[in-house]
Design an enzyme around this catalytic site. Sequence first.
Site, PDB file in Angstrom:
ATOM      1  N   ASP A 186       0.884  -1.167   0.000  1.00  0.00           N
ATOM      2  CA  ASP A 186       0.000   0.000   0.000  1.00  0.00           C
ATOM      3  C   ASP A 186       0.924   1.220   0.000  1.00  0.00           C
ATOM      4  O   ASP A 186       2.140   1.085  -0.220  1.00  0.00           O
ATOM      5  CB  ASP A 186      -0.994  -0.035   1.164  1.00  0.00           C
ATOM      6  CG  ASP A 186      -0.348   0.204   2.526  1.00  0.00           C
ATOM      7  OD1 ASP A 186       0.905   0.278   2.594  1.00  0.00           O
ATOM      8  OD2 ASP A 186      -1.078   0.322   3.519  1.00  0.00           O
TER       9      ASP A 186
ATOM     10  N   CYS B 210       2.968  -3.256   4.070  1.00  0.00           N
ATOM     11  CA  CYS B 210       2.111  -2.148   4.494  1.00  0.00           C
ATOM     12  C   CYS B 210       2.746  -1.572   5.751  1.00  0.00           C
ATOM     13  O   CYS B 210       3.856  -1.963   6.116  1.00  0.00           O
ATOM     14  CB  CYS B 210       0.655  -2.582   4.687  1.00  0.00           C
ATOM     15  SG  CYS B 210       0.355  -3.750   6.015  1.00  0.00           S
ATOM     16  N   GLY B 211       2.063  -0.659   6.414  1.00  0.00           N
ATOM     17  CA  GLY B 211       2.686   0.010   7.553  1.00  0.00           C
ATOM     18  C   GLY B 211       3.107  -0.943   8.649  1.00  0.00           C
ATOM     19  O   GLY B 211       4.266  -0.976   9.068  1.00  0.00           O
ATOM     20  N   THR B 212       2.170  -1.753   9.115  1.00  0.00           N
ATOM     21  CA  THR B 212       2.451  -2.704  10.200  1.00  0.00           C
ATOM     22  C   THR B 212       2.641  -4.134   9.712  1.00  0.00           C
ATOM     23  O   THR B 212       3.052  -5.007  10.486  1.00  0.00           O
ATOM     24  CB  THR B 212       1.275  -2.739  11.191  1.00  0.00           C
ATOM     25  OG1 THR B 212       0.098  -3.120  10.449  1.00  0.00           O
ATOM     26  CG2 THR B 212       1.056  -1.394  11.860  1.00  0.00           C
TER      27      THR B 212
ATOM     28  N   MET C 280      -2.138  -6.453   5.434  1.00  0.00           N
ATOM     29  CA  MET C 280      -1.745  -7.315   4.310  1.00  0.00           C
ATOM     30  C   MET C 280      -1.795  -8.793   4.708  1.00  0.00           C
ATOM     31  O   MET C 280      -2.266  -9.637   3.946  1.00  0.00           O
ATOM     32  CB  MET C 280      -0.332  -6.956   3.836  1.00  0.00           C
ATOM     33  CG  MET C 280      -0.249  -5.671   3.046  1.00  0.00           C
ATOM     34  SD  MET C 280      -1.167  -5.802   1.487  1.00  0.00           S
ATOM     35  CE  MET C 280      -0.517  -4.379   0.593  1.00  0.00           C
TER      36      MET C 280
ATOM     37  N   HIS D 169      10.114 -23.396   9.605  1.00  0.00           N
ATOM     38  CA  HIS D 169       9.048 -24.066  10.355  1.00  0.00           C
ATOM     39  C   HIS D 169       7.685 -23.947   9.690  1.00  0.00           C
ATOM     40  O   HIS D 169       6.855 -24.845   9.832  1.00  0.00           O
ATOM     41  CB  HIS D 169       8.929 -23.468  11.764  1.00  0.00           C
ATOM     42  CG  HIS D 169      10.057 -23.856  12.666  1.00  0.00           C
ATOM     43  ND1 HIS D 169      10.008 -23.688  14.033  1.00  0.00           N
ATOM     44  CD2 HIS D 169      11.272 -24.389  12.403  1.00  0.00           C
ATOM     45  CE1 HIS D 169      11.132 -24.116  14.573  1.00  0.00           C
ATOM     46  NE2 HIS D 169      11.933 -24.533  13.607  1.00  0.00           N
TER      47      HIS D 169
ATOM     48  N   HIS E 104       7.172 -30.334  10.823  1.00  0.00           N
ATOM     49  CA  HIS E 104       6.594 -29.058  10.407  1.00  0.00           C
ATOM     50  C   HIS E 104       5.619 -29.258   9.247  1.00  0.00           C
ATOM     51  O   HIS E 104       4.630 -28.523   9.139  1.00  0.00           O
ATOM     52  CB  HIS E 104       7.698 -28.070  10.046  1.00  0.00           C
ATOM     53  CG  HIS E 104       8.639 -27.816  11.184  1.00  0.00           C
ATOM     54  ND1 HIS E 104       8.231 -27.224  12.360  1.00  0.00           N
ATOM     55  CD2 HIS E 104       9.951 -28.136  11.351  1.00  0.00           C
ATOM     56  CE1 HIS E 104       9.262 -27.155  13.193  1.00  0.00           C
ATOM     57  NE2 HIS E 104      10.315 -27.713  12.606  1.00  0.00           N
TER      58      HIS E 104
END
Length: 158
Positions: A12, A69-71, A75, A102, A137
């Site tokens: 973004d 994206c910012g954090t 997304m 993993h 896994h």
Amino acid sequence: MPSHPPILIASDHAGFELKEALEAELKSLGYEVDDLGPASDASIDYADFAHPLAARVSSGEAERGVLLCGTGLGMSYTANRYPHVRAAVAWTPEIAALAREHNDANVLVLPARFVGTEEGKAILKAWLDTPFAGGRHARRIAKIERDATTDTSTEEKP
Ligand code: RB5
């Protein structure tokens, strides 16, 4: 000729600058890149760019994608709604490596407002270079998808 299959990338506005840097980095490492946008840092909604990327990874049309994206949260929420997409938010190279080893993360999500360019490149490199460990896994990943052939989650544990 590039020696790797194309990697999808999208962001973004908050992730745009780092997207451009990581796209250049991928190309310099010999990867073919399919940039799904945006083409500028004008304000847009992250889901509009996550959906097309996740749909292509989910269908098997693409093997890997990078979202920013910012954090990293919007997304990853969007991408992880798609079957077979395992989108991992990674903010250190160690987390990116573990997400591969993993969790067989096929989408890397970067929190662009919290990692610098060089850190972002190191996270990307760790994700690219770390193989999936398989074994126990693989069993755990099958349980995410509730794959009937390998999912034993309804069985009683000793
Ligand atoms: C945009 O301001 C921000 O909300 C977005 O980049 C992302 O962090 C959302 O999860």
